[in-house]
Design an enzyme around this catalytic site. Structure first.
Site, PDB file in Angstrom:
ATOM      1  CE  LYS A  83      -4.256   1.257   2.477  1.00  0.00           C
ATOM      2  NZ  LYS A  83      -4.917   1.101   3.767  1.00  0.00           N
TER       3      LYS A  83
HETATM    4  O1  G3P Z   1      -8.921   2.230   4.679  1.00  0.00           O
HETATM    5  C1  G3P Z   1      -8.696   3.534   5.093  1.00  0.00           C
HETATM    6  C2  G3P Z   1      -9.500   3.791   6.303  1.00  0.00           C
HETATM    7  O2  G3P Z   1      -8.966   3.107   7.383  1.00  0.00           O
HETATM    8  C3  G3P Z   1      -9.651   5.200   6.694  1.00  0.00           C
HETATM    9  O3  G3P Z   1     -10.796   5.255   7.439  1.00  0.00           O
HETATM   10  O4  G3P Z   1     -12.356   6.197   9.028  1.00  0.00           O
HETATM   11  O5  G3P Z   1      -9.884   6.642   9.268  1.00  0.00           O
HETATM   12  O6  G3P Z   1     -11.197   7.710   7.436  1.00  0.00           O
HETATM   13  P1  G3P Z   1     -11.084   6.535   8.351  1.00  0.00           P
END
Ligand code: G3P
Length: 215
Positions: A83
């Site tokens: 990634k």
């Molecule tokens: O896959 C990316 C994700 O973990 C981000 O999620 O909720 O931190 O924006 P968030």
């Protein structure tokens, strides 16, 4: 639509795998930090549980550092996906890993042209973040739909992995918009299997049966 779980918590991964719904896993530095465990060690544990793609994010932000870290991570298991961020160095690393036969997931994608660029560099997955766009009053789902259209216009094989999914509405809208994959926190997986009519219906079935036959 494939379903990945967005966590570095092994117990959550095992629970989702046991339910037969899991196609892969995404992790990131914040999720690993939450677990307080060595990143490589946890990735090895995850890859013993899950056969599908497991995204391992680089911490380095420069090309050489990304290549060094990514090559180390790629040795952990055959299903590791590297990634990388949607930056200039990330693009260059994407091309190099693609040339080496290592699949990549280009993350932190916030606009459709980033998705077009990473596809040209050979990305296996692109991760547009829905929730973080919604957080700044932009429509995250529109980004998914736009990337889907661009990829379909040109027969681009890079898979759209909808990320930063915060609730079941995001999840269902991703399926309707034609995302190839949704990566979802375990809390959302649990939420979608909860319906008050399922619960009350089940309660009534059991109560009716017991009333008629005892037990
Ligand atoms: O896959 C990316 C994700 O973990 C981000 O999620 O909720 O931190 O924006 P968030």
């Amino acid at each position: 639509m494939d379903l990945y779980i967005d966590t570095a918590n092994l117990d959550e991964i095992k629970q989702a795998a046991d339910m037969g719904v899991l196609d892969g896993v995404t992790t990131n530095p914040s999720l690993i930090a939450k677990e307080g465990i060595d990143y490589g060690k946890r990735l090895a544990e995850i890859c013993k549980v899950v056969d599908g793609p497991v995204s391992a994010e680089v911490i380095a932000t420069d090309y050489d550092g990304m290549m060094k870290e990514g090559r180390e991570r790629a040795k952990i298991a055959d299903n590791i996906v590297i990634k990388l961020p949607c930056t200039m160095d990330g693009l260059k690393a994407c091309k190099s890993f693609t040339d080496e036969g290592t699949p990549t997931n280009l993350t932190l994608c916030f606009q459709p042209l980033q998705a077009l660029m990473v596809a040209k560099a050979g990305a296996f997955l692109v991760s547009p973040f829905i929730g973080r766009l919604d957080d700044i009053a932009q429509d995250g789902m529109e980004l998914i739909a736009n990337i889907r259209q661009i990829y379909d216009n040109y027969g681009i094989p890079t898979k759209v992995l909808a990320a930063s999914i915060r609730h079941p509405l995001h999840f269902v809208q991703c399926a309707l918009a034609g995302a190839d994959v949704a990566t979802v926190p375990f809390s959302v997986i649990k939420q979608v299997m909860k319906h008050p009519l399922t619960d009350s219906g089940l309660e009534k079935f059991v109560a009716d049966y017991q009333k008629a036959f005892g037990g």
